[in-house]
Scaffold this active site. Structure first.
Site: not given
Ligand SMILES: [Zn+2]
Length: 217
Positions: A51, A53, A57, A180
């Site tokens: 995914h 960010d 976040h 990540e």
């Molecule tokens: Zn993340």
């Protein structure tokens, strides 16, 4: 010959998530014998599986995923090899400096720790991580997209109160994006590759899953 390399882990029930994050669920909501068709009901966190960010976040006034143009997530890859790093070892600027001349605006910097080999095992949480100072120097080159084949560019603690978020604060604080839980970064090491980290277009979200992939010449 052009090759496409999958940089994303499959989403499946029982998969690892960041400690404390919602787990992934994929259940039947309709089925062929009863309804004439299959439909699944999905439940997941915004940081489940491979995914990205967005600044929101970590920053209340930061941009959400939907405020980035799609072109942000596609670009030339620069894979840095730090696969000699051990459990919970810091990745420092000296490890990255040899790649500095290739860093710059528009480059997608991918940190190859090799830790995706431990995906699904307890060792996956014990990954190496970026020192704050290294993240600051990356951002200073103009790079705004940093991906890693580990759970986080920061050290993972089971208890969040211990956390130091140097890489998240630096990269997201510069208006950048972090990817990540990538995998197969070793396959594009040293190659000329275009990478897509295009996430699901979720309005107002701090992150979103991506079927990340690389196109290699
Ligand atoms: Zn993340």
């Amino acid at each position: 010959m052009t090759r496409i390399i999958d940089l994303a882990h499959p989403l499946e029930e029982g998969m690892q998530v960041y400690p404390g994050d919602p787990v992934f669920c994929c259940r039947s909501a309709a089925n062929i014998p009863e309804h004439g068709y299959n439909v699944r009901s999905l439940s997941l966190g915004s940081h489940t599986g491979t995914h990205v960010d967005a600044p929101f976040h970590f920053f209340a006034d930061g941009k959400t995923i939907d405020h980035f143009p799609l072109s942000t997530f596609v670009g030339p890859a620069l894979v840095v090899d730090v696969s000699s790093k051990k459990s919970r070892e810091k990745i420092v600027w000296d490890d990255l400096a040899p790649y500095q001349t290739a860093m710059g605006e528009g480059v997608i910097l991918l940190v190859c720790t090799g830790w995706s080999d431990y995906w699904g095992r307890p060792e996956y949480f014990e990954h190496p991580y970026l020192a704050r100072d290294a993240a600051q120097k990356i951002v200073a080159t103009g790079v705004r997209i940093v991906g890693i084949d580990a759970l986080s560019p920061d050290e993972t603690h089971l208890d969040d109160s211990e956390g130091d978020w140097g890489a998240h604060e630096t990269i997201l604080g510069a208006g950048g994006i972090i990817a990540e839980n990538l995998r197969n970064l070793g396959s594009i090491l040293g190659k000329t590759a275009t990478v897509s980290l295009a996430p699901l277009h979720i309005s107002g979200s701090d992150g979103a899953p991506t079927r990340a992939f690389a196109i290699c010449e």
